[in-house]
Design a protein around this motif. Structure first.
Motif, PDB file in Angstrom:
ATOM      1  N   VAL A 140       0.839  -1.204   0.000  1.00 45.28           N
ATOM      2  CA  VAL A 140       0.000   0.000   0.000  1.00 45.28           C
ATOM      3  C   VAL A 140       0.876   1.257   0.000  1.00 45.28           C
ATOM      4  O   VAL A 140       0.644   2.191  -0.772  1.00 45.28           O
ATOM      5  CB  VAL A 140      -0.962   0.004   1.208  1.00 45.28           C
ATOM      6  N   LEU A 141       1.915   1.256   0.841  1.00 44.34           N
ATOM      7  CA  LEU A 141       2.830   2.401   0.865  1.00 44.34           C
ATOM      8  C   LEU A 141       3.423   2.639  -0.517  1.00 44.34           C
ATOM      9  O   LEU A 141       3.526   3.769  -0.994  1.00 44.34           O
ATOM     10  CB  LEU A 141       3.957   2.176   1.879  1.00 44.34           C
ATOM     11  N   LYS A 142       3.800   1.530  -1.162  1.00 36.89           N
ATOM     12  CA  LYS A 142       4.368   1.656  -2.515  1.00 36.89           C
ATOM     13  C   LYS A 142       3.335   2.227  -3.481  1.00 36.89           C
ATOM     14  O   LYS A 142       3.661   3.081  -4.303  1.00 36.89           O
ATOM     15  CB  LYS A 142       4.832   0.290  -3.009  1.00 36.89           C
ATOM     16  N   THR A 143       2.105   1.746  -3.348  1.00 34.83           N
ATOM     17  CA  THR A 143       1.043   2.256  -4.222  1.00 34.83           C
ATOM     18  C   THR A 143       0.893   3.761  -4.046  1.00 34.83           C
ATOM     19  O   THR A 143       0.746   4.500  -5.012  1.00 34.83           O
ATOM     20  CB  THR A 143      -0.297   1.572  -3.880  1.00 34.83           C
ATOM     21  N   GLY A 182       3.069   5.775  -3.450  1.00 30.80           N
ATOM     22  CA  GLY A 182       4.181   6.492  -4.050  1.00 30.80           C
ATOM     23  C   GLY A 182       5.465   6.479  -3.234  1.00 30.80           C
ATOM     24  O   GLY A 182       6.431   7.145  -3.584  1.00 30.80           O
ATOM     25  N   PHE A 183       5.488   5.731  -2.128  1.00 29.52           N
ATOM     26  CA  PHE A 183       6.744   5.561  -1.389  1.00 29.52           C
ATOM     27  C   PHE A 183       7.681   4.727  -2.272  1.00 29.52           C
ATOM     28  O   PHE A 183       7.298   3.671  -2.747  1.00 29.52           O
ATOM     29  CB  PHE A 183       6.506   4.841  -0.052  1.00 29.52           C
TER      30      PHE A 183
END
Ligand SMILES: Nc1ncnc2c1ncn2[C@@H]1O[C@H](COP(=O)(O)OP(=O)(O)O)[C@@H](O)[C@H]1O
Ligand SMILES: [Mg+2]
Lengths: 231, 386
Positions: B293-296, B298-299
């Motif tokens: 989710v964090l990657k989604t 934009g992390f």
């Protein structure tokens, strides 16, 4: 920007997966245009590639061939780092199971995307409050996800999706886990975001009632779209 | 809120698990600190000066005496500037458990041997050199028994017998000495060799070791070779080494503390490395979905890598610093309990720097694999599986 109204353009898009020796094509030569301010419902049988399409639009996945243009710029050939930045700036994501961070309060969950901006702490707080206000969750700002109902969690998730003011919202079965009444409330909120704030929304759903909130319905079947006209 | 908030919340999401991990790290650093401090006590007085002094003992063992005449002969060896004979006294005060480290020394040559290490006022120095029954007491020992200059104390020996049939020597405390900067022990006393020797019922005219200062440390190898050659094939052969080597050999009768230290610390660290390492991998695996989710949102992958690495570093430093703090307290307590046997000890700057380096290493080693795994999480796969 080539066309003020053409937010997305998909050109000859293909996505294939190899399973063992077999290659399965999810899409093969898909073309599509999505205008700024659209509210599209994508429907289709399970396994038809709805999530895959959303991932391609959201810069999470890359096509096997073809192009994805966003505001006239290709995003299908961006590297991982650039894609991450693109997502942070342009796309808000809403999931079926909300996907909030269980250790964070509602307000902190909403603040997450703002950690990727260089807004001041004060500006971030204001933004979070506004976003929670839009979804009607200001009074639950301090609650953890576990202390909220499914519908409330989804509201917080929507606030998280809009807080960084992205152009497009991508929602994958956003009401798939909610009862009818709660689902309708969520869908009304999405409609409001589309109509009042001009957010482009692309929503995957298998529920015709949910799809009826959208301005446009697309049926995905065997890698092709069938558009259903709407009044 | 910032990344640090996320790191902290992730570390403590399962409070009990975080605490247990921290305690295991804490114990390892507690062991490290206490043993390190203890080793400092054992290696005290092994500084550069000790590298430059020589000590001659009986080749068989340093508890076997050498004939008195050796002193004079060693003084004649070329390159020897000062030679100071000394004997174990094996003292205790009133009760046998009140162990008092004590040596019978030739006062003038002994003080000459330790010009910078033994610090005392000139009038006390003069008094000690003059008075036959005088004792010179180290500060730590004087504090332990509340002795001060002018006191007359009976000192018992568990080795020697007095001609009067007793094992007691009456001593006048003529001075209390300090060390220059806490690098030389002050937990012992010296009495006059003459006074001691004259009243011995047996074993007169012998000593246990001679401390030697040479004209120039460069001559040390040559001088020690010559001394040992002088007494080769005699009934009491000698072994001459640096004082530092002698101290080390002396301490090894209590066990090879350095080796024990290495093994115990090694075992403790290998254990926590495995425990913390596998737990961190599991803890991060449980969060695959959240990471996706964090990657989604934009992390970026490097940012997620750093966050997980910081989490394990935070764990390591929290546990390590608390452990080191407790070690300091434990060392202080142990030091006063063992004051009769060991010079006062505590953690050195080297111990602390080493511990900090170990904390960083532990954090990095246990964090690198979960951080890499987190970085590699693929959004579509992780969010696909519910
Ligand atoms: N990583 C993958 N590897 C192989 N096949 C995949 C992968 N992701 C999706 N698929 C397949 O692609 C098809 C479409 O999946 P998806 O987009 O999730 O469908 P929908 O969301 O419409 O149910 C399914 O048959 C699925 O099994
Ligand atoms: Mg799906």
């Amino acid at each position: 920007m080539t066309d003020a109204s053409g937010l997305y353009e998909l050109k000859n898009l293909s996505k294939r997966y190899t399973r063992g020796k077999e290659t399965v094509a999810i899409f093969d030569g898909l073309d599509m245009t999505i205008s700024q301010g659209d509210f599209i419902a994508i429907m289709g049988p399970s396994g038809s590639g709805k999530t895959t399409l959303l991932n391609l639009l959201g810069g999470i996945d890359r096509p096997s061939s073809g192009e994805v243009l966003f505001e006239g710029q290709r995003i299908d050939n961006l590297g991982q780092g650039k894609l991450a930045k693109w997502r942070a700036k342009n796309a808000g994501f809403i999931f079926q199971f909300y996907n909030l961070m269980p250790t964070l309060s509602a307000a902190q969950n909403v603040e997450l995307p703002l950690l990727l901006t260089n807004l001041s702490g004060k500006a971030r707080k204001d933004r979070v409050k506004t976003a929670l206000d839009i979804v009607g969750m200001v009074d639950r700002a301090g609650h953890r996800p576990a202390q909220l109902s499914g519908g409330q969690q989804q509201r917080v998730a929507i606030a998280r999706a809009i807080v960084a003011d992205p152009k497009v919202l991508l929602a994958d079965e956003p009401t798939g886990d909610l009862d009818r009444t709660t689902a309708d409330e969520i869908l009304q909120t999405l409609q409001l975001l589309n109509k009042e704030l001009g957010k482009t929304i692309i929503m995957v759903t298998h529920d015709p009632a949910a799809a009826s909130y959208a301005a446009r319905e697309l049926h995905l079947n065997k890698g092709r779209f069938e558009e259903k006209g709407k009044a | 809120m910032n990344d640090a908030t996320l790191i902290r919340k992730n570390l403590f999401r399962k409070r009990l698990r975080a605490i247990l991990l921290m305690v295991s790290i804490l114990i390892a650093f507690l062991i490290f600190g206490v043993l390190g401090a203890l080793q400092n006590a054992f290696t005290m007085g092994s500084g550069t000066a000790a590298q430059e002094r020589l000590v001659t003992v009986n080749r068989i063992n340093f508890t076997v005496a050498l004939p008195y005449a050796y002193w004079g002969r060693i003084e004649q060896v070329e390159g020897v500037r000062n030679a100071a004979p000394a004997s174990w006294f094996g003292g205790y005060y009133q009760e046998p458990q009140n162990f008092v480290q004590s040596f019978a020394v030739d006062p003038a040559t002994y003080l000459e041997a330790y010009p910078t290490e033994i610090v005392l006022p000139p009038e006390e120095r003069a008094a000690f050199l003059e008075g036959r029954t005088c004792a010179l007491v180290g500060r730590a020992l004087a504090n332990q028994y509340d002795w001060s200059t002018g006191d007359r104390i009976p000192l018992n020996s568990n080795i020697w017998q007095n001609t009067d049939g007793s094992q007691t020597w009456e001593l006048d405390i003529c001075g209390v000495f300090d060390d220059t900067e806490g690098t030389y022990p002050t937990n012992y006393l010296m009495l006059h060799y003459e006074y001691f020797n004259e009243s011995l019922a047996f074993g007169r005219d012998s000593f246990h070791w001679i401390t030697i200062n040479t004209e120039d440390p460069a001559l040390n190898d040559q001088v020690s070779g010559e001394i040992d050659a002088l007494f080769a094939n005699s009934s009491a052969e000698t072994s001459t080494t640096t004082e530092a080597a002698f101290n080390e050999a002396f301490m090894e009768q209590f066990g090879n503390i350095g080796l024990i230290l290495t093994w115990v610390i090694g075992a403790a660290f290998a254990t926590i490395l495995m425990i913390v390492g596998t737990t961190m991998v599991m803890a991060v695996n449980e969060r695959t979905r959240e990471i996706a989710v964090l990657k989604t949102l934009g992390f970026t992958a490097p940012r997620i890598f750093r966050m997980v690495l910081w989490e394990s570093l935070l764990l390591s430093f929290l546990g390590g610093l608390i452990g080191l703090g407790l070690a300091t307290l434990a060392a202080t307590a142990a030091s006063s309990a063992l004051a009769g046997f060991l010079p006062s000890f505590g953690l050195s700057l080297t111990n602390i720097v080493t511990a900090l380096a170990l904390m960083a290493a532990l954090g990095l080693v246990t964090g690198i694999l979960p951080a890499y795994n987190a970085m590699q999480v693929r959004i579509s796969e992780a969010l696909g599986k519910i």
